[in-house]
Design a protein around this motif. Sequence first.
Motif, PDB file in Angstrom:
ATOM      1  N   VAL A   1      63.199 137.498  58.665  1.00 35.65           N
ATOM      2  CA  VAL A   1      64.500 136.834  58.524  1.00 35.65           C
ATOM      3  C   VAL A   1      65.106 136.717  59.921  1.00 35.65           C
ATOM      4  O   VAL A   1      65.257 137.719  60.633  1.00 35.65           O
ATOM      5  CB  VAL A   1      65.435 137.619  57.592  1.00 35.65           C
ATOM      6  CG1 VAL A   1      66.788 136.926  57.485  1.00 35.65           C
ATOM      7  CG2 VAL A   1      64.802 137.773  56.219  1.00 35.65           C
ATOM      8  N   LEU A   2      65.436 135.492  60.314  1.00 36.98           N
ATOM      9  CA  LEU A   2      65.972 135.207  61.649  1.00 36.98           C
ATOM     10  C   LEU A   2      67.251 134.399  61.504  1.00 36.98           C
ATOM     11  O   LEU A   2      67.239 133.285  60.978  1.00 36.98           O
ATOM     12  CB  LEU A   2      64.946 134.423  62.473  1.00 36.98           C
ATOM     13  CG  LEU A   2      65.419 133.852  63.810  1.00 36.98           C
ATOM     14  CD1 LEU A   2      65.826 134.954  64.763  1.00 36.98           C
ATOM     15  CD2 LEU A   2      64.335 132.986  64.435  1.00 36.98           C
ATOM     16  N   ASP A   3      68.347 134.978  61.964  1.00 37.10           N
ATOM     17  CA  ASP A   3      69.625 134.265  62.033  1.00 37.10           C
ATOM     18  C   ASP A   3      69.815 133.812  63.475  1.00 37.10           C
ATOM     19  O   ASP A   3      70.161 134.606  64.352  1.00 37.10           O
ATOM     20  CB  ASP A   3      70.772 135.179  61.591  1.00 37.10           C
ATOM     21  CG  ASP A   3      72.119 134.467  61.646  1.00 37.10           C
ATOM     22  OD1 ASP A   3      72.133 133.223  61.704  1.00 37.10           O
ATOM     23  OD2 ASP A   3      73.157 135.168  61.645  1.00 37.10           O
TER      24      ASP A   3
ATOM     25  N   CYS B   1      70.720 136.400  68.399  1.00 34.72           N
ATOM     26  CA  CYS B   1      69.723 136.243  67.331  1.00 34.72           C
ATOM     27  C   CYS B   1      69.613 137.564  66.593  1.00 34.72           C
ATOM     28  O   CYS B   1      69.407 138.618  67.222  1.00 34.72           O
ATOM     29  CB  CYS B   1      68.358 135.842  67.900  1.00 34.72           C
ATOM     30  SG  CYS B   1      68.261 134.148  68.490  1.00 34.72           S
ATOM     31  N   LYS B   2      69.740 137.497  65.272  1.00 36.33           N
ATOM     32  CA  LYS B   2      69.584 138.680  64.442  1.00 36.33           C
ATOM     33  C   LYS B   2      68.226 138.615  63.757  1.00 36.33           C
ATOM     34  O   LYS B   2      67.950 137.644  63.042  1.00 36.33           O
ATOM     35  CB  LYS B   2      70.696 138.744  63.391  1.00 36.33           C
ATOM     36  CG  LYS B   2      72.055 139.198  63.934  1.00 36.33           C
ATOM     37  CD  LYS B   2      72.746 138.204  64.831  1.00 36.33           C
ATOM     38  CE  LYS B   2      73.226 137.001  64.098  1.00 36.33           C
ATOM     39  NZ  LYS B   2      74.000 136.052  64.969  1.00 36.33           N
TER      40      LYS B   2
ATOM     41  N   PRO C   1      69.414 144.516  60.026  1.00 35.21           N
ATOM     42  CA  PRO C   1      68.409 143.897  60.914  1.00 35.21           C
ATOM     43  C   PRO C   1      67.829 144.921  61.871  1.00 35.21           C
ATOM     44  O   PRO C   1      68.445 145.948  62.183  1.00 35.21           O
ATOM     45  CB  PRO C   1      69.214 142.822  61.654  1.00 35.21           C
ATOM     46  CG  PRO C   1      70.627 143.289  61.607  1.00 35.21           C
ATOM     47  CD  PRO C   1      70.775 144.015  60.306  1.00 35.21           C
TER      48      PRO C   1
ATOM     49  N   SER D   1      67.979 130.601  59.701  1.00 33.76           N
ATOM     50  CA  SER D   1      69.251 129.933  59.427  1.00 33.76           C
ATOM     51  C   SER D   1      69.402 128.716  60.337  1.00 33.76           C
ATOM     52  O   SER D   1      68.831 128.655  61.429  1.00 33.76           O
ATOM     53  CB  SER D   1      70.415 130.902  59.647  1.00 33.76           C
ATOM     54  OG  SER D   1      70.510 131.261  61.014  1.00 33.76           O
TER      55      SER D   1
ATOM     56  N   VAL E   1      76.517 139.952  61.374  1.00 39.09           N
ATOM     57  CA  VAL E   1      75.200 139.961  60.728  1.00 39.09           C
ATOM     58  C   VAL E   1      75.294 139.594  59.253  1.00 39.09           C
ATOM     59  O   VAL E   1      74.337 139.833  58.504  1.00 39.09           O
ATOM     60  CB  VAL E   1      74.533 141.352  60.893  1.00 39.09           C
ATOM     61  CG1 VAL E   1      74.301 141.659  62.350  1.00 39.09           C
ATOM     62  CG2 VAL E   1      75.374 142.440  60.252  1.00 39.09           C
TER      63      VAL E   1
ATOM     64  N   TRP F   1      72.550 137.126  58.241  1.00 47.82           N
ATOM     65  CA  TRP F   1      71.229 137.759  58.156  1.00 47.82           C
ATOM     66  C   TRP F   1      71.102 138.563  56.867  1.00 47.82           C
ATOM     67  O   TRP F   1      70.063 138.522  56.195  1.00 47.82           O
ATOM     68  CB  TRP F   1      70.999 138.667  59.354  1.00 47.82           C
ATOM     69  CG  TRP F   1      69.615 139.251  59.383  1.00 47.82           C
ATOM     70  CD1 TRP F   1      68.525 138.751  60.017  1.00 47.82           C
ATOM     71  CD2 TRP F   1      69.178 140.418  58.673  1.00 47.82           C
ATOM     72  NE1 TRP F   1      67.426 139.542  59.767  1.00 47.82           N
ATOM     73  CE2 TRP F   1      67.797 140.570  58.940  1.00 47.82           C
ATOM     74  CE3 TRP F   1      69.794 141.353  57.856  1.00 47.82           C
ATOM     75  CZ2 TRP F   1      67.044 141.618  58.428  1.00 47.82           C
ATOM     76  CZ3 TRP F   1      69.044 142.389  57.325  1.00 47.82           C
ATOM     77  CH2 TRP F   1      67.686 142.511  57.613  1.00 47.82           C
ATOM     78  N   LYS F   2      72.158 139.311  56.514  1.00 47.88           N
ATOM     79  CA  LYS F   2      72.093 140.110  55.291  1.00 47.88           C
ATOM     80  C   LYS F   2      72.003 139.215  54.056  1.00 47.88           C
ATOM     81  O   LYS F   2      71.353 139.590  53.062  1.00 47.88           O
ATOM     82  CB  LYS F   2      73.315 141.009  55.205  1.00 47.88           C
ATOM     83  CG  LYS F   2      73.322 142.125  56.246  1.00 47.88           C
ATOM     84  CD  LYS F   2      74.498 143.071  56.060  1.00 47.88           C
ATOM     85  CE  LYS F   2      74.431 144.219  57.048  1.00 47.88           C
ATOM     86  NZ  LYS F   2      75.555 145.176  56.883  1.00 47.88           N
TER      87      LYS F   2
ATOM     88  N   SER G   1      68.414 138.362  53.823  1.00 47.25           N
ATOM     89  CA  SER G   1      67.639 139.498  53.317  1.00 47.25           C
ATOM     90  C   SER G   1      67.794 139.637  51.809  1.00 47.25           C
ATOM     91  O   SER G   1      66.812 139.927  51.095  1.00 47.25           O
ATOM     92  CB  SER G   1      68.089 140.776  54.023  1.00 47.25           C
ATOM     93  OG  SER G   1      67.360 141.893  53.565  1.00 47.25           O
TER      94      SER G   1
END
Length: 595
Positions: free
Chosen positions: A8-10, A16-17, A26, A99, A560, A563-564, A567
Amino acid sequence: MEKGRVVVLDNGGATCKIGFGGEAEPVKVIPNFVAKAKGLKRPFVADLLDTCPDIKGLGVLRPVDRGYVVNWDLQGSIWDRAFSGILKVQPSSASLLVSEPLFSLPSIQRSMDELAFEHFGFRSYLRVPAPVLAYRYETSTLLDSPPPPMPSSLASSSAVSASSASAAASSAMALQAGCGLLVDAGFSFTHAVPIWNNKPLLHAVRRMNVGGKALTNVLKEVVSYRAWNMMDETLIMDHVKESMCLVSLFPTRHLPLARKRDTGNIFRAEYLLPDGVTLQRGQVKDPAAVLLAVKTQEALWEQHREEGEREETLSRRGGGEGREVGRRKKGGDRHDGRKKSGSNERAGKREEGGEGEERGRKRGRRGGEGEREEESQEQEQGGGGGGGGGGEQDEEDEEDEEDEDWDERAGRGKPGATGGGGSSGGGGASAAAIPPGDSGSARRMAGSRGTAGGGGGSASRDGGGGQQPELSLASERFMVPEGLFHPSDFGVNQAGLAETIVASVSAAPRVIHPLLFSNIVLVGGSCQFPFFKERLELELRPLVPDSLPIHISLSQSPVVSAWKGGSNLVRSGEFARRAVTKKHMRSWVLKDVLS
């Protein structure tokens, strides 16, 4: 080495997370840029910046400009560092969830698809707008968490807010319906995204071209105008903004406090600049001084809430007594109006009759004042007396204070300040004083909001005793974040955040307006300023009808949250249903070409 995992990449504008789907946090948050130091050939990619011995004067290259990726080679090198150096994952045996910003162009989407499949070779891949992921996570968090407790000062009072209860009920209803308004205050810009049935209403999205990058640039200009030349110190000023700035609830009240030069200035705080010898990274000199303004505003906000509760309770107690008081008040107003009108008529007659006498008296007073001024000038020339009257002395004191303010901003008049053309101490940065005729966002902000005249930042030179160079901030701490609420101060001809929210809600269907106002969620790095949520509530309440309750919630992890949300999407199994493979992507491309 991890195999068969979903990465998973934000991909944000500032950071970048990265991490694996299904996990709670993350693995790491890395900068989304490449830094280059003068005299060194080796670039510092993403988190390798921590190995840089001296961050002064670093050049920063960002692959993202105005929210969209424009340099895919640079972005690929940062992703390669994230996948191979941090996650230790083999892309050919993993999947990718990334994202993307809203309204991403098809050419940008195709470049991202090629980077994921052709360059890295992921098995499957899915890109989702970041606001959708963030709202997904915040909704699940708010539904699972109990409502926050009422402050003790309000719970102990007999007046319990009915509007707060109705706002909480409306917010719960909006959450269950998948309806709300997401405010994403990011690095490049700020979005207001209405969401209905867990999907964004794209026609009602509104964007404000002010974000964390613009705030940092303005802070650099203001500090360079008043103290050190920090135009090339982006990383240092980023840390200054994040560690010292806050949102003022009442800026017009706080500006006079920021002008004070004694211990009564609760906003003045110092930041130690790195010198490359004893201090490699900048830091706040006294954290207690930074928290002083925060604690003072907490008490001010509690007082404001209590006054609002008291006024609302009194207004609800209307009934017959309130109507009788209203009738008495109206009758008294009419009686007073008749009395005032009669007195005004009599005063007008007297004024018409004695107009000539009044002119004569004024001329006599002017003549007497002129004679007294001549006598005082003669006494000053002859060395007698202690000066003019009290009014003249006050004017002289004000002129002296203005001269001292300008001397301090230009770096003159104090032994600890740098001279107009002299060199500074530790970091090698020269003090810059922009002349009054210069234009720029720093002077526009200073002129429009009144910051140029008071409490400006100052610099302390590294003296012979080895004193650390420091940067003193006062009004800059709360006037820089004002750009989110008043972008015109920065020369951006756009509405503020509250007006942007109202415009976004107005573009949505009218039937869901109450649900949108009752479920406003704040995410993004710029939302982390202290009292950001409270100030937005103060700005938004006068623009919304009283019949519509307003409920604003700040994310517990605004950086984040997207990102969560990704996930959680992997954990729910939705990623497996929506992800596409390289074979599917090629078939879609072929269909587009043939059609």
